[in-house]
Design a protein around this motif. Structure first.
Motif, short mmCIF file in Angstrom:
data_model
loop_
_atom_site.label_atom_id
_atom_site.label_comp_id
_atom_site.label_asym_id
_atom_site.label_seq_id
_atom_site.Cartn_x
_atom_site.Cartn_y
_atom_site.Cartn_z
N UNK A 63 12.43 1.26 -5.10
CA UNK A 63 12.25 2.65 -4.69
C UNK A 63 12.36 3.59 -5.90
N UNK A 64 13.30 3.28 -6.78
CA UNK A 64 13.49 4.14 -7.96
C UNK A 64 12.24 4.11 -8.84
N UNK A 65 11.64 2.93 -9.01
CA UNK A 65 10.47 2.81 -9.90
C UNK A 65 9.19 3.36 -9.28
N UNK A 66 9.14 3.35 -7.98
CA UNK A 66 7.89 3.72 -7.30
C UNK A 66 7.55 5.20 -7.45
N UNK A 67 8.56 6.02 -7.51
CA UNK A 67 8.33 7.47 -7.55
C UNK A 67 7.49 7.87 -8.78
N UNK A 68 7.89 7.49 -10.00
CA UNK A 68 7.04 7.84 -11.16
C UNK A 68 5.66 7.17 -11.12
N UNK A 69 5.58 6.00 -10.53
CA UNK A 69 4.28 5.31 -10.42
C UNK A 69 3.33 6.14 -9.55
N UNK A 70 3.87 6.66 -8.44
CA UNK A 70 3.06 7.50 -7.55
C UNK A 70 2.64 8.77 -8.27
N UNK A 71 3.58 9.37 -9.00
CA UNK A 71 3.27 10.62 -9.71
C UNK A 71 2.15 10.40 -10.72
N UNK A 72 2.17 9.24 -11.37
CA UNK A 72 1.17 8.95 -12.41
C UNK A 72 -0.19 8.60 -11.81
N UNK A 73 -0.21 8.20 -10.54
CA UNK A 73 -1.48 7.83 -9.90
C UNK A 73 -1.89 6.40 -10.14
N UNK A 74 -0.96 5.55 -10.58
CA UNK A 74 -1.28 4.13 -10.77
C UNK A 74 -1.55 3.45 -9.43
N UNK A 75 -2.39 2.42 -9.47
CA UNK A 75 -2.68 1.66 -8.25
C UNK A 75 -1.72 0.47 -8.13
N UNK A 76 -1.10 0.36 -6.97
CA UNK A 76 -0.18 -0.74 -6.69
C UNK A 76 -0.88 -1.72 -5.76
N UNK A 77 -0.89 -2.99 -6.14
CA UNK A 77 -1.55 -4.03 -5.32
C UNK A 77 -0.48 -4.91 -4.69
N UNK A 78 -0.44 -4.89 -3.37
CA UNK A 78 0.53 -5.71 -2.63
C UNK A 78 -0.18 -6.98 -2.16
N UNK A 79 0.29 -8.13 -2.64
CA UNK A 79 -0.32 -9.40 -2.21
C UNK A 79 -1.37 -9.90 -3.17
N UNK A 80 -1.03 -10.02 -4.45
CA UNK A 80 -2.01 -10.52 -5.42
C UNK A 80 -1.85 -12.02 -5.66
N UNK A 81 -0.64 -12.54 -5.51
CA UNK A 81 -0.39 -13.97 -5.80
C UNK A 81 0.12 -14.73 -4.59
N UNK A 82 0.64 -14.00 -3.62
CA UNK A 82 1.07 -14.64 -2.37
C UNK A 82 0.77 -13.66 -1.23
N UNK A 83 0.63 -14.20 -0.03
CA UNK A 83 0.28 -13.31 1.08
C UNK A 83 1.52 -12.59 1.60
#
Ligand code: SF4
Length: 326
Positions: A96-116
């Protein structure tokens, strides 16, 4: 904690009791993790962060490129990727702590790249759901989810909320409509009609949903008639975009897949051994032909390129088919 063989109540009617019984053999282990978010710096990928709540995947796909990742756990038999699954715990606060700046920066987060993220363990472990709860509390997160799992429908409430506040896309992985073939190549994944129903329900809920034909299996699922029927069926559910990539064969998946191919399609084995000799991926004329066919089918069925936006933003030259979005 996960109890092997104890499915979510809605899974039996969707997947069949035989499939659920087989899953009782999977061994689960807890894996303490600091954060679920992993940075991805590869210019070939359309995303900057990956989230995989599990290590190993009980769906059992013969072609699964991620089998090599169990080597990091000291396990070198590719089959164990499907029967020994690690459940990542304890990562909520740091994630949760890391996600906030990632959202602010507009980076794309991919859920499920190596396992379902919606493999059977999720029915009880709910690691994916807790991650989505964190995302749902934020705004402007760019999130892509890739799954074969019908369990995603459990989280429709969160997906709707994320869709309203952020930019969400769900990529439902389906490589063929041939249920008999899929039973052999993806033995513990839901049958095609279930995945089409997942697409329909997500689209009805207003969520951006894409067909992910990943991977196309040369000589096995690359025929025009089969792909045409697949694109048509997906389009009829309300899916508005599609992507595909060609089978990627690195060790130990290479040996595992070719063993399977030798049993199921012995007539194709020599052609594979020749085509994949010294390479992990088919480029050249094969790739060109497939891309042309897919572009034509997309147009015929009114489907956009699911990753056109990301590709254009990152690099117009990036070879889309090298994307490993399982
Ligand atoms: S291809 Fe995807 S669903 Fe199949 S075993 Fe690998 S991670 Fe799981």
């Amino acid at each position: 904690m996960v109890r092997p063989g104890v499915p979510a109540p809605n899974l039996a009617p969707l997947m069949g009791t035989e499939v659920l019984r087989e899953r009782g053999g999977v061994r689960y282990h807890e894996l303490k993790a600091r954060s679920l978010l992993n940075r991805c710096d590869s210019p070939r990928m359309p995303f900057q962060w990956t989230v995989n709540p599990y290590r190993g995947c009980a769906m059992g796909c013969r072609y699964c490129y991620a089998a090599y990742t169990h080597g990091f756990m000291g396990i070198d038999t590719p089959e164990d990727f499907h029967s020994v699954v690690y459940v990542k715990t304890g990562a909520e606060a740091e994630t949760a702590r890391r996600l906030l700046p990632i959202a602010r920066k507009g980076d794309l987060v991919a859920l499920g790249t190596a396992t379902d993220p919606y493999q059977p363990a999720e029915a009880e472990a709910r690691i994916t759901r807790r991650f989505l709860e964190t995302v749902a509390g934020l705004r402007r997160v760019r999130l892509g989810i890739t799954t074969k799992g019908a369990l995603i429908l459990r989280d429709l409430d969160l997906l709707r909320r994320i869709h309203e506040r952020s930019r969400l896309s769900v990529h439902v992985s389906l490589i063929s409509l041939d249920a008999g073939l899929l039973r052999r190549v993806e033995p513990w994944a839901p049958p095609p009609e279930v995945r089409l129903e997942v697409m329909r329900r997500l689209a009805e809920a207003g969520i951006r949903v894409a067909l992910s034909v990943a991977p196309v299996l040369p000589l096995v699922t690359d025929g025009e008639a089969g792909l045409d029927a697949l694109f048509a069926a997906a389009s009829a559910t309300g899916v508005r975009s599609a992507s595909c990539n060609i089978l990627f064969l690195r060790s130990p998946t290479r040996e595992k897949y070719l063993r399977w191919l030798g049993r199921e399609f012995p007539r194709h084995l020599a052609a594979y051994e020749e085509a994949y000799a010294g390479r992990v991926y088919l480029g050249g004329r094969y790739r060109e032909r497939l891309l042309t066919l897919v572009a034509r089918l997309r147009e015929k069925h009114g489907l956009a390129d699911a990753f056109a936006r990301e590709r254009a933003a990152r690099s117009p030259q990036a070879p889309s088919q090298l994307r490993l979005w399982s």
